[in-house]
Scaffold this motif. Structure first.
Motif, PDB file in Angstrom:
ATOM      1  N   VAL A 344       0.629  -1.230   0.026  1.00 13.32           N
ATOM      2  CA  VAL A 344      -0.002   0.062   0.042  1.00 13.32           C
ATOM      3  C   VAL A 344       0.794   1.124   0.150  1.00 13.32           C
ATOM      4  O   VAL A 344       0.266   2.533  -0.217  1.00 13.32           O
ATOM      5  N   GLY A 345       2.115   1.400   0.637  1.00 10.82           N
ATOM      6  CA  GLY A 345       2.984   2.307   0.446  1.00 10.82           C
ATOM      7  C   GLY A 345       3.607   2.751  -0.675  1.00 10.82           C
ATOM      8  O   GLY A 345       4.487   3.510  -0.852  1.00 10.82           O
ATOM      9  N   LEU A 346       3.516   1.831  -1.804  1.00  6.97           N
ATOM     10  CA  LEU A 346       4.508   1.714  -3.046  1.00  6.97           C
ATOM     11  C   LEU A 346       4.224   2.997  -3.732  1.00  6.97           C
ATOM     12  O   LEU A 346       3.342   3.509  -4.129  1.00  6.97           O
ATOM     13  N   LEU A 367      -2.969   0.668  -5.844  1.00  9.31           N
ATOM     14  CA  LEU A 367      -1.631   1.308  -5.398  1.00  9.31           C
ATOM     15  C   LEU A 367      -1.692   2.853  -5.832  1.00  9.31           C
ATOM     16  O   LEU A 367      -0.950   3.251  -6.641  1.00  9.31           O
ATOM     17  N   THR A 368      -2.751   3.541  -5.304  1.00  8.82           N
ATOM     18  CA  THR A 368      -2.774   5.018  -5.574  1.00  8.82           C
ATOM     19  C   THR A 368      -1.871   5.845  -5.166  1.00  8.82           C
ATOM     20  O   THR A 368      -1.972   7.026  -5.680  1.00  8.82           O
ATOM     21  N   THR A 372       5.722   6.163 -10.052  1.00  6.49           N
ATOM     22  CA  THR A 372       6.749   5.825 -11.077  1.00  6.49           C
ATOM     23  C   THR A 372       6.298   4.347 -11.570  1.00  6.49           C
ATOM     24  O   THR A 372       6.173   3.507 -10.667  1.00  6.49           O
ATOM     25  N   LEU A 373       5.714   4.360 -12.856  1.00  5.55           N
ATOM     26  CA  LEU A 373       5.617   3.171 -13.379  1.00  5.55           C
ATOM     27  C   LEU A 373       5.564   3.206 -14.983  1.00  5.55           C
ATOM     28  O   LEU A 373       5.027   3.762 -15.692  1.00  5.55           O
ATOM     29  N   ASN A 396      -7.272   4.805 -11.366  1.00 10.72           N
ATOM     30  CA  ASN A 396      -6.890   5.726 -10.206  1.00 10.72           C
ATOM     31  C   ASN A 396      -5.708   5.985 -10.049  1.00 10.72           C
ATOM     32  O   ASN A 396      -5.014   6.805  -9.045  1.00 10.72           O
ATOM     33  N   LEU A 397      -4.730   5.816 -10.929  1.00  9.90           N
ATOM     34  CA  LEU A 397      -3.210   5.847 -10.751  1.00  9.90           C
ATOM     35  C   LEU A 397      -3.022   7.346 -11.395  1.00  9.90           C
ATOM     36  O   LEU A 397      -2.141   7.358 -12.077  1.00  9.90           O
ATOM     37  N   ASN A 398      -3.533   8.563 -10.606  1.00  8.88           N
ATOM     38  CA  ASN A 398      -3.662   9.711 -11.200  1.00  8.88           C
ATOM     39  C   ASN A 398      -2.217  10.581 -10.745  1.00  8.88           C
ATOM     40  O   ASN A 398      -2.213  11.785 -11.178  1.00  8.88           O
TER      41      ASN A 398
END
Length: 439
Positions: A344-346, A367-368, A372-373, A396-398
């Protein structure tokens, strides 16, 4: 070997012994800058655009301060940068008095440089001292250093909406402005790196003391108080180091370099349960031990360039404090953990060069905090297999930043459902993305 006849080699060194060992036919001892050049450099840095005519008292004090710099450009730059942010005569006098307490020995400039360290704000001092872990003269990646600072808890947020990476970036700029860092450059991928002057690196080692150092041929200075270690040319399996490790249980940073360390990582993981930063890059690891799940405090894990590592143990998902996971150029790496949603902290998942990855796991979209992805792979059977995440995981990865490459878009479902699925990526909300590649 390819030199023409009468070619000459110039060797620069701070040690006269080196010149003697090299059998130098001629030695030229560099002297400090002449007084006028010293003043010209100092004036630019200490006064900036301020009018010298209106600051005659500061000019007088400045010229007195300059005598302690011995004409050494680095000292002039560092002290000048320190004074730039000080406007009053009292502040300048305080710096002058502190410098006058130092013996005026031009061959030992470290005490003069340390004055600038002493004047650093308290939040910057541990950040600078931590740099002693990096080998001298090596370029340091800015992003890597910032993530390590974060892992150690050096970055202090003033509010809920403050972004730790942005605050760390301000820390970096302050140290750069103070001439603690230099030669900032950017590679073709946009990654910034910098160097530290050899003397500044010596200063970092001085102020870090026994708390933070590189273990090479010398193990005498290792102490139970040490909390940051990097292994260079000595194996962590050596008798002296093994004896030390029995007692040094409070290590918070551990950096292993060289393939000779590969057999030690299981032992180390079991021993140092307080670790926050663990760098195991390029050690030839094939299977990371299950004991990695015991490192509850771990926030930074670098496994990049372990080219034969195919997967991670399930226990990795117990690391709920993990902020950075580096897997770049693990060429045989085939799958991310099924329960990745538990991390959850990533904030940073680096997977460049993992060309054998064929899908992203279901639950990645939870993992909101991710910033970096670099690569997102649309899986082939996301509508069939519950383990494979579809492109909707991006919804949701905004907070994603930098570059994002979405691969294998052809795997999205056909017809009307494909359009719906692609819209589910919600790209319009990814306002921090600088480069988007659709493949």
């Amino acid at each position: 070997m390819g030199g023409e006849k009468r070619s000459k080699i110039i060797v620069t060194t701070r040690s006269e012994k080196v010149a003697l060992i090299m059998g130098a036919t001629f030695s030229y001892h560099l002297k400090g800058l002449p007084e006028d050049n010293s003043w010209s450099l100092f004036k630019q840095l200490a006064f900036g655009r301020r009018q010298l005519v209106e600051n005659q008292s500061l000019v007088t004090i400045g010229k007195e301060i300059l005598t302690n710099c011995g004409g050494v450009p680095l000292a002039i730059r560092t002290v000048g940068s320190l004074l730039y942010l000080k406007d009053t005569e009292t502040e300048w006098l305080n710096v002058k008095n502190k410098l006058w307490q130092i013996a005026r020995d031009e061959t030992h400039i470290l005490p003069t440089l340390k004055v600038s360290y002493d004047y650093l704000p308290s939040h910057l001092k541990p950040c600078f001292a931590y740099c002693a872990l990096f080998p001298i003269s090596r370029r340091i990646k800015k992003g890597t250093l910032i993530k390590m600072w974060m892992a150690q808890g050096f970055i202090h947020s003033s509010g809920k909406d403050d972004d730790l990476e942005d605050i760390a970036d301000e820390y970096f700029k302050e140290l750069l402005f103070g001439s603690f860092f230099q030669d900032v450059g950017e590679d073709e991928n946009g990654y910034k790196s910098f160097k530290m002057h050899d003397l500044i690196h010596d200063l970092a080692r001085l102020v870090a003391g026994i708390d933070c150092f590189i273990v090479n041929t010398n193990v005498e200075n290792m102490s139970e108080r040490t909390y940051c270690m990097a292994f260079d040319s000595i194996s962590c399996l050596s008798r002296e180091v093994s004896t030390f490790m029995i007692n040094a249980r409070k290590i918070r940073t551990l950096i292993l370099c060289g393939p000779e360390q590969r057999k030690a990582h299981d032992t180390l993981i079991s021993s140092f349960i307080c670790l926050r930063t663990l760098d195991l890059q390029g050690l030839g690891i094939e299977n990371l031990p299950k004991s990695i799940g015991k490192l509850k405090h771990l926030r930074y894990l670098d496994l990049s360039w372990n080219i034969n590592m195919a997967a991670l143990p399930k226990s990795i998902c117990k690391l709920q404090n993990l902020q950075t996971l580096k897997l770049s150029y693990c060429l045989d790496f085939r799958r991310l953990p099924v329960d990745i949603r538990k991390l959850v902290g990533l904030r940073h998942l680096e997977i460049e060069g993992c060309n054998d990855l064929s899908y992203m796991p279901f639950g990645l979209g939870e993992l909101t905090c991710l910033q970096t992805l670099p690569i997102f792979i649309v899986g082939k059977d996301s509508s069939i297999s519950k383990a494979i995440g579809g492109i909707g995981e991006l919804n949701n990865l905004n907070h994603l930043r930098g570059g994002l490459q979405i691969k294998h878009l052809e795997n999205a479902r056909n017809g009307t459902s494909r359009l719906k699925e692609l819209k589910g990526a919600n790209l319009k909300e990814k306002k921090f993305i600088k480069k988007l590649t659709l493949e």
